[in-house]
Design an enzyme around this catalytic site. Structure first.
Site, PDB file in Angstrom:
ATOM      1  CB  SER A  71      24.336  10.501 -50.565  1.00  0.00           C
ATOM      2  OG  SER A  71      23.830  11.141 -49.454  1.00  0.00           O
ATOM      3  CG  ASP A 285      20.594  13.245 -48.325  1.00  0.00           C
ATOM      4  OD1 ASP A 285      19.434  12.788 -48.272  1.00  0.00           O
ATOM      5  OD2 ASP A 285      21.605  12.533 -48.209  1.00  0.00           O
ATOM      6  CB  ALA A 388      25.525  16.793 -36.205  1.00  0.00           C
ATOM      7  NE  ARG A 517      35.556  10.325 -38.518  1.00  0.00           N
ATOM      8  CZ  ARG A 517      34.948  10.550 -39.681  1.00  0.00           C
ATOM      9  NH1 ARG A 517      34.614  11.777 -40.053  1.00  0.00           N
ATOM     10  NH2 ARG A 517      34.667   9.544 -40.478  1.00  0.00           N
ATOM     11  N   PRO A 518      40.303  10.799 -40.002  1.00  0.00           N
ATOM     12  CG  PRO A 518      41.177   8.677 -40.462  1.00  0.00           C
ATOM     13  CD  PRO A 518      40.827   9.579 -39.331  1.00  0.00           C
ATOM     14  CB  SER A 519      36.904  12.035 -44.657  1.00  0.00           C
ATOM     15  OG  SER A 519      35.880  11.602 -45.510  1.00  0.00           O
ATOM     16  CB  THR A 521      32.796   9.934 -47.831  1.00  0.00           C
ATOM     17  OG1 THR A 521      32.868  11.169 -47.114  1.00  0.00           O
ATOM     18  CG2 THR A 521      31.845   9.003 -47.128  1.00  0.00           C
TER      19      THR A 521
HETATM   20  C1  LIG Z   1      31.256  14.871 -40.658  1.00  0.00           C
HETATM   21  C2  LIG Z   1      30.267  14.234 -41.538  1.00  0.00           C
HETATM   22  O1  LIG Z   1      29.206  14.813 -41.804  1.00  0.00           O
HETATM   23  N1  LIG Z   1      30.581  13.024 -42.010  1.00  0.00           N
HETATM   24  C3  LIG Z   1      29.691  12.280 -42.919  1.00  0.00           C
HETATM   25  C4  LIG Z   1      30.476  11.690 -44.067  1.00  0.00           C
HETATM   26  O2  LIG Z   1      31.422  10.767 -43.544  1.00  0.00           O
HETATM   27  P1  LIG Z   1      32.991  11.012 -43.445  1.00  0.00           P
HETATM   28  O3  LIG Z   1      33.545   9.679 -43.032  1.00  0.00           O
HETATM   29  O4  LIG Z   1      33.156  12.084 -42.422  1.00  0.00           O
HETATM   30  O5  LIG Z   1      33.446  11.479 -44.790  1.00  0.00           O
HETATM   31  O6  LIG Z   1      29.583  10.994 -44.938  1.00  0.00           O
HETATM   32  C5  LIG Z   1      28.932   9.871 -44.305  1.00  0.00           C
HETATM   33  C6  LIG Z   1      28.102   9.184 -45.353  1.00  0.00           C
HETATM   34  O7  LIG Z   1      27.120  10.005 -45.882  1.00  0.00           O
HETATM   35  C7  LIG Z   1      28.110  10.363 -43.114  1.00  0.00           C
HETATM   36  O8  LIG Z   1      27.537   9.251 -42.472  1.00  0.00           O
HETATM   37  C8  LIG Z   1      29.008  11.146 -42.166  1.00  0.00           C
HETATM   38  O9  LIG Z   1      28.264  11.693 -41.124  1.00  0.00           O
HETATM   39 MG   LIG Z   2      22.106  10.561 -48.320  1.00  0.00          MG
END
Ligand SMILES: CC(=O)N[C@H]1[C@@H](OP(=O)(O)O)O[C@H](CO)[C@@H](O)[C@@H]1O
Ligand SMILES: [Mg+2]
Length: 555
Positions: A71, A285, A388, A517-519, A521
């Protein structure tokens, strides 16, 4: 006679030994599949291939998809995502198994899982997996690895659909399983034709001025720009210029360009400058499932006026509501009573949520990640969801589409009536916007059609509401998973005491809102703060980040 189970076991062992899992591997399916440095991905990709094939067997041989992409992440990264038979994300129930398999040294995990799930391997249902990849240099190799994983389930078929945007593959899987036309040419025909229909249904069509026809698209040097170049000649009334197009020599994938960069940094992508002041710009993206819009401001050389996923959602909501009001009247009791819902996450700007509630809409929140939003949006006749960051789409429920189509047929006796036109607009919208997943290209075409319908400039759109200033920080901690959240991630329930500290900070700020929150990714805790000024949002985010570091242990 040889036991068919022996053949299957041997095939699994052979594939697994080609790509052994390194010691201590900790792959996690995360918010959007497995991702890491592309050169380390082969073991996880091979096993994802096995999972995809197994999923297809479980679903009676229905087509399942597998995309090789990371991505918006840097060009050296790569990843793998599985598309379920309905064209959506892989069932969450299968994620723990996928994790276990990606980190497991032997195929026993798989054989046990197949047994637990009641899947008979070699039992007559052959698997079908459609594969695609984005433009990353490691893509071709990893696609081959995935194919080897798929072949480890005896009797399975891997179909390479080529270099595609992620949403194109989702669309193909969905269509194939519905017995619909499912090639890339069919995808292009569907979106260009429905876009043309929508434009033909524009009221008081006087054409648009030249400036409004112009659109510059930042393709993130990925696959989306290349595909857009292909369909550009078939898009009436749009003068599209693609920059960072992904063509040889144009620039590096996602490097200082693309939707993630523009949305997070709020600065111009490479290739854009003062000459573009006043022109509508869009950004995709790297795999073209995210879309944001922006304007080059005359005030500063680098900053942008951003229209993010929340404002795209708001534009779609206004358009659909207008059509529903024409058909049903304001009380929703007319010819096509409709359950219309809007789904956001905690990252949605508070001003957008207030705007939506003020116009009388039901807004619900889910955890971060398209898989959660999509599932929720499916509960409505028409469900609109967006993150967003520009991931999102508009879902039309099958039963609702049948009602809509029969209404359109009935109303054709009064062809040209406002109700007939509105119903036709909804039909065209349901065909234009990708029903499987968020899609930058089809989403952009819907934005363009709606702006032309409303005869709106970019500024009209921007002025719908004013975003509250916000700040996002990443905090590296020893173990991000020790944070447990509730209420669609808006409240922390563990470790105890952290939420109280956040609450105490928030009350000091006008329009203050903050959550952590914990990410899913990255190995970080994300802190999001919103307040009435940029400085206040920064300061709130910083104070809360300090609490997180102190309580969880900085690393
Ligand atoms: C704050 C933020 O933008 N988080 C993103 C990011 O996830 P996280 O769980 O926050 O790492 O990557 C995801 C996959 O692309 C997307 O769905 C999500 O919106
Ligand atoms: Mg993507």
């Amino acid at each position: 006679m040889a036991d068919p189970g022996d053949e299957q076991r041997a095939a699994l062992l052979a594939a697994a030994s080609l790509f052994p899992v390194p010691d201590g591997a900790t792959f996690s399916y995360g918010t959007a599949g497995f991702r890491a440095d592309g050169s380390t991905m082969a073991p996880a990709v091979c096993r994802a291939g096995i999972v995809a094939a197994l999923r297809s067997v479980k679903l009676g041989g229905a087509a399942v998809g597998l995309v090789i992409t990371a991505s918006h992440n840097p060009v050296g990264d790569n990843g793998v995502k599985i598309v379920d038979a309905d064209g959506g994300m892989m069932s969450q129930a299968w994620e723990p198994f996928s994790d276990a398999l990606a980190n497991a040294p032997t195929p026993n995990t798989l054989l046990q899982f197949a047994k637990d799930e009641g899947i008979t391997l070699g039992g007559g249902h052959s698997a079908q997996v459609l594969l695609a990849r984005d433009t990353r240099p490691t893509g071709e190799y990893l696609l081959d690895v995935a194919t080897k994983g798929i072949s480890a389930i005896v009797g399975s078929v891997a179909l390479d659909m080529g270099i595609l945007t992620t949403p194109q593959l989702h669309w193909m899987v969905r269509n194939k399983n519905r017995g619909l036309k499912a090639s890339e040419a069919d995808y292009f025909t569907q979106i260009t034709e429905s876009f043309r229909h929508l434009l033909e249904l524009t009221p008081d069509d006087k054409g648009i001025d030249e400036l409004n026809e112009k659109l510059i698209v930042d393709g993130a040097n990925g696959i989306g720009g290349l595909k857009l170049e292909q369909i550009k000649p078939n898009l009436a009334r749009l003068n599209i210029l693609v920059r960072n197009s992904g063509k040889e020599g144009d620039g590096i994938l996602n490097e200082r360009c693309g939707a993630d960069f523009v949305q997070k940094e709020k600065v111009l992508p490479l290739g854009f400058g003062p000459n573009d002041v006043g022109v509508r710009c869009a950004s995709f993206d790297g795999d073209a499932d995210r879309l944001v819009y922006f304007h080059v401001t005359s005030l500063s050389k680098t900053s942008v006026d951003l229209v993010d996923g929340d404002k795209i959602l708001s534009l779609f909501v206004l358009f659909i509501r207008e059509q529903l009001d024409i058909i049903n009247g304001k009380d929703n009791k007319g010819l096509l009573p409709t359950r219309f819902g809007v789904v956001q996450t905690a990252y949605a700007n508070g001003a957008s949520t207030e705007f939506l509630k003020n116009i009388g809409l039901e807004v619900v929140f889910t955890s971060t990640g398209v898989k959660y939003l999509h599932k929720k949006a499916l509960e409505y006749d028409i469900g609109v969801y967006f993150e967003a960051n520009g991931h999102g789409t508009v879902l039309f429920n099958d039963e609702f589409v049948s009602r809509l189509e029969s209404l359109t047929a009935r109303l054709s006796e009064a062809a040209g009536s406002p109700q007939h036109q509105a119903a036709l607009r909804l039909v065209a919208t349901s065909q234009l916007i990708n029903q499987a997943v968020g899609d930058a290209i089809s989403g952009m075409l819907l934005v363009e059609a709606v702006l032309q319908h409303k005869r709106w400039s970019f500024q009209n759109w921007c002025d719908l509401y004013t975003d509250l200033p916000s700040k996002q920080l990443k905090v590296k901690v020893k173990d991000r998973t020790s944070i447990v959240t509730t209420d669609a991630e808006r409240k922390v329930c563990q470790p105890s005491g952290l939420q109280e500290l956040i609450d105490k900070e928030v009350v000091n700020y006008s329009h203050g809102r903050c959550f952590v929150r914990p990410s899913g990714t990255e190995d970080v805790v994300r802190v999001y703060a919103e307040a009435s000024t940029v400085e206040a949002a920064d300061s709130l985010a910083k104070s809360v980040a300090h609490h997180v570091e102190r309580i969880l242990g900085f690393c």
